[in-house]
Scaffold this motif. Structure first.
Motif, PDB file in Angstrom:
ATOM      1  N   ASP B  58       0.852  -1.189   0.000  1.00  0.00           N
ATOM      2  CA  ASP B  58       0.000   0.000   0.000  1.00  0.00           C
ATOM      3  C   ASP B  58       0.892   1.245   0.000  1.00  0.00           C
ATOM      4  O   ASP B  58       1.548   1.536   1.003  1.00  0.00           O
ATOM      5  CB  ASP B  58      -0.887  -0.033   1.253  1.00  0.00           C
ATOM      6  CG  ASP B  58      -1.891   1.111   1.270  1.00  0.00           C
ATOM      7  OD1 ASP B  58      -1.764   2.008   0.413  1.00  0.00           O
ATOM      8  OD2 ASP B  58      -2.778   1.089   2.139  1.00  0.00           O
ATOM      9  N   PRO B  59       0.941   2.001  -1.120  1.00  0.00           N
ATOM     10  CA  PRO B  59       1.856   3.151  -1.186  1.00  0.00           C
ATOM     11  C   PRO B  59       1.593   4.161  -0.076  1.00  0.00           C
ATOM     12  O   PRO B  59       2.520   4.809   0.402  1.00  0.00           O
ATOM     13  CB  PRO B  59       1.563   3.767  -2.552  1.00  0.00           C
ATOM     14  CG  PRO B  59       0.885   2.707  -3.326  1.00  0.00           C
ATOM     15  CD  PRO B  59       0.145   1.862  -2.340  1.00  0.00           C
ATOM     16  N   THR B  60       0.321   4.280   0.336  1.00  0.00           N
ATOM     17  CA  THR B  60       0.015   5.287   1.365  1.00  0.00           C
ATOM     18  C   THR B  60       0.644   4.913   2.710  1.00  0.00           C
ATOM     19  O   THR B  60       0.802   5.767   3.575  1.00  0.00           O
ATOM     20  CB  THR B  60      -1.506   5.448   1.539  1.00  0.00           C
ATOM     21  OG1 THR B  60      -2.075   4.159   1.807  1.00  0.00           O
ATOM     22  CG2 THR B  60      -2.153   6.013   0.302  1.00  0.00           C
ATOM     23  N   LYS B  61       0.992   3.621   2.876  1.00  0.00           N
ATOM     24  CA  LYS B  61       1.640   3.207   4.122  1.00  0.00           C
ATOM     25  C   LYS B  61       3.161   3.293   4.031  1.00  0.00           C
ATOM     26  O   LYS B  61       3.856   3.251   5.046  1.00  0.00           O
ATOM     27  CB  LYS B  61       1.238   1.769   4.467  1.00  0.00           C
ATOM     28  CG  LYS B  61      -0.222   1.637   4.861  1.00  0.00           C
ATOM     29  CD  LYS B  61      -0.438   0.365   5.662  1.00  0.00           C
ATOM     30  CE  LYS B  61      -1.860   0.241   6.149  1.00  0.00           C
ATOM     31  NZ  LYS B  61      -2.715  -0.497   5.218  1.00  0.00           N
ATOM     32  N   VAL B  62       3.681   3.345   2.789  1.00  0.00           N
ATOM     33  CA  VAL B  62       5.132   3.363   2.596  1.00  0.00           C
ATOM     34  C   VAL B  62       5.629   4.793   2.394  1.00  0.00           C
ATOM     35  O   VAL B  62       6.645   5.197   2.961  1.00  0.00           O
ATOM     36  CB  VAL B  62       5.532   2.490   1.384  1.00  0.00           C
ATOM     37  CG1 VAL B  62       7.034   2.482   1.195  1.00  0.00           C
ATOM     38  CG2 VAL B  62       5.002   1.074   1.539  1.00  0.00           C
ATOM     39  N   LEU B  63       4.882   5.575   1.577  1.00  0.00           N
ATOM     40  CA  LEU B  63       5.371   6.894   1.165  1.00  0.00           C
ATOM     41  C   LEU B  63       4.798   8.002   2.048  1.00  0.00           C
ATOM     42  O   LEU B  63       3.726   7.847   2.634  1.00  0.00           O
ATOM     43  CB  LEU B  63       4.975   7.147  -0.293  1.00  0.00           C
ATOM     44  CG  LEU B  63       5.419   6.061  -1.285  1.00  0.00           C
ATOM     45  CD1 LEU B  63       4.747   6.259  -2.626  1.00  0.00           C
ATOM     46  CD2 LEU B  63       6.923   6.059  -1.447  1.00  0.00           C
ATOM     47  N   ALA B  64       5.541   9.101   2.113  1.00  0.00           N
ATOM     48  CA  ALA B  64       5.095  10.249   2.908  1.00  0.00           C
ATOM     49  C   ALA B  64       4.241  11.156   2.029  1.00  0.00           C
ATOM     50  O   ALA B  64       4.754  11.974   1.271  1.00  0.00           O
ATOM     51  CB  ALA B  64       6.301  11.008   3.434  1.00  0.00           C
ATOM     52  N   ILE B  65       2.913  10.981   2.123  1.00  0.00           N
ATOM     53  CA  ILE B  65       2.021  11.730   1.239  1.00  0.00           C
ATOM     54  C   ILE B  65       2.009  13.218   1.583  1.00  0.00           C
ATOM     55  O   ILE B  65       1.998  14.066   0.688  1.00  0.00           O
ATOM     56  CB  ILE B  65       0.595  11.149   1.298  1.00  0.00           C
ATOM     57  CG1 ILE B  65       0.614   9.727   0.743  1.00  0.00           C
ATOM     58  CG2 ILE B  65      -0.371  11.991   0.484  1.00  0.00           C
ATOM     59  CD1 ILE B  65      -0.711   9.061   0.783  1.00  0.00           C
ATOM     60  N   ASP B  66       2.030  13.539   2.881  1.00  0.00           N
ATOM     61  CA  ASP B  66       1.999  14.957   3.285  1.00  0.00           C
ATOM     62  C   ASP B  66       3.158  15.731   2.658  1.00  0.00           C
ATOM     63  O   ASP B  66       2.979  16.803   2.091  1.00  0.00           O
ATOM     64  CB  ASP B  66       2.085  15.075   4.807  1.00  0.00           C
ATOM     65  CG  ASP B  66       0.877  14.444   5.476  1.00  0.00           C
ATOM     66  OD1 ASP B  66      -0.156  14.317   4.799  1.00  0.00           O
ATOM     67  OD2 ASP B  66       0.980  14.076   6.659  1.00  0.00           O
ATOM     68  N   LEU B  67       4.336  15.124   2.779  1.00  0.00           N
ATOM     69  CA  LEU B  67       5.549  15.766   2.258  1.00  0.00           C
ATOM     70  C   LEU B  67       5.446  15.988   0.751  1.00  0.00           C
ATOM     71  O   LEU B  67       5.738  17.076   0.245  1.00  0.00           O
ATOM     72  CB  LEU B  67       6.763  14.885   2.586  1.00  0.00           C
ATOM     73  CG  LEU B  67       8.129  15.483   2.311  1.00  0.00           C
ATOM     74  CD1 LEU B  67       8.401  16.627   3.267  1.00  0.00           C
ATOM     75  CD2 LEU B  67       9.209  14.423   2.440  1.00  0.00           C
ATOM     76  N   THR B  68       4.994  14.955   0.017  1.00  0.00           N
ATOM     77  CA  THR B  68       4.920  15.088  -1.438  1.00  0.00           C
ATOM     78  C   THR B  68       3.761  15.980  -1.860  1.00  0.00           C
ATOM     79  O   THR B  68       3.821  16.590  -2.926  1.00  0.00           O
ATOM     80  CB  THR B  68       4.822  13.721  -2.116  1.00  0.00           C
ATOM     81  OG1 THR B  68       4.049  12.850  -1.302  1.00  0.00           O
ATOM     82  CG2 THR B  68       6.183  13.129  -2.354  1.00  0.00           C
TER      83      THR B  68
END
Lengths: 114, 215
Positions: B58-68
């Motif tokens: 799940d990309p939302t669990k791996v990547l920092a969405i807020d930052l991007t």
């Protein structure tokens, strides 16, 4: 001539893009349980945003129709590229059908094997 | 008489195809082919993801969405400063042109900085393809990727690095244009062409951000 009109549009486009981005991120946080709906909504929003950047920031809206057609042609090819990859990878979901001669359940596989 | 006309309109600005200057046409054709390069990577990501549906992390669990998301905001802002620069060039306002070009470059540089920080954090948390110490994957791989497809990591870096390199090229391109403006060697057409490239980089990021980060 229409410079003033164009200037006012730029900031409006910015606010629309910003709002849509916030909506997208909000959806990503709240709608993960409705995956199919989320994907359709996000891809639609992304294409609207990309289209707005091309039409207004890149002034594509002001160009000639022939020119717009030439520019949009690679986009059509790109969509064909994505769809073209689907039979290869996407339709393998049900398991490995590759050694069954004519037992494919759906027409997608029948085409792939010919 | 003809020499006067030439001085007012340099020959390179005169040639028009389908209502656009030849330079602008060339940039659009480049962007068309470049868009297909991006689409190749995105298509590979989408196809591999669908093919590995059950085991894709799940990309939302791996990547920092807020930052991007902040990075997306920065890039959209830099697109606005770019259109402001173009507007200033149309008005012949060199001071404002320099200022807006500088802010556009700054936006691109901040985007790259944030991306480097993002990568360093991801690598620190085990979003990488191999471990230099040679430890088994269970010891270093990000928990959300454990037992999932590591194709995610490879395709993620391929798409975002390719885009990041375009941003870097854009900043260098803008720097050359800004130096040209400082030396008094610039035309509205050139500013518009660099603008096209810059907006395209923004456009591609909008698509990549949605497809890779958000679902």
């Amino acid at each position: 001539m229409s410079e003033e009109h164009k200037h006012t549009n730029y900031m409006r486009i910015f606010w629309i893009l910003l709002t849509l981005t916030i909506v997208e991120v909000g959806m990503a946080y709240t709608m993960q349980s409705h995956k199919a709906l989320l994907i359709v909504a996000l891809v639609t929003l992304a294409f609207i945003k990309a289209g707005m950047v091309a039409a207004y920031f890149m002034h594509l809206k002001l160009e000639r129709k022939t020119f717009i057609a030439i520019v949009c042609f690679p986009l059509i090819l790109a969509v064909v590229l994505v769809i073209g990859l689907f039979p290869d990878v996407g339709f393998k979901l049900g398991g490995k059908h590759h050694h069954k001669p004519a037992a494919s359940q759906d027409s997608g596989h029948a085409v792939e094997h010919k | 008489m003809s020499s006067v006309a030439l001085a007012a309109h340099p020959p390179s600005q005169e040639k028009e195809i389908l209502g656009v200057s030849s330079g602008k046409m060339a940039m659009w054709l480049f962007l068309g082919s470049d868009g297909m390069s991006f689409m190749g990577l995105i298509a590979a990501y989408v196809a591999l993801r669908i093919g590995n549906w059950g085991i894709w992390p799940d990309p939302t669990k791996v990547l920092a969405i807020d930052l991007t998301a902040i990075n997306t905001f920065i890039l959209i802002c830099s697109s606005v400063t770019m259109v402001k620069a173009f507007a200033a060039s149309q008005e012949g306002n060199v001071g404002k042109l320099k200022q807006w070009l500088f802010f556009t470059m700054l936006g691109g540089a901040i985007f790259l900085g944030v991306q480097v920080y993002e990568y360093s954090q991801l690598i620190h948390h085990g979003v990488k393809l191999w471990d230099s110490a040679g430890r088994p994957a269970a010891e270093w791989l990000h928990p959300a990727i454990q037992g999932h497809s590591t194709l995610f990591t490879a395709t993620f870096y391929a798409c975002t690095c390719f885009h990041g390199f375009h941003v870097l090229s854009g900043v260098v391109y803008l720097a050359f244009i800004l130096i040209g403006v400082m030396r008094g060697r610039w035309t509205v057409n050139r500013i518009e062409i660099v603008g096209l490239y810059w907006h395209f980089v923004d456009l591609v990021w909008i698509v990549i951000f949605t497809i890779i980060y958000l679902f």
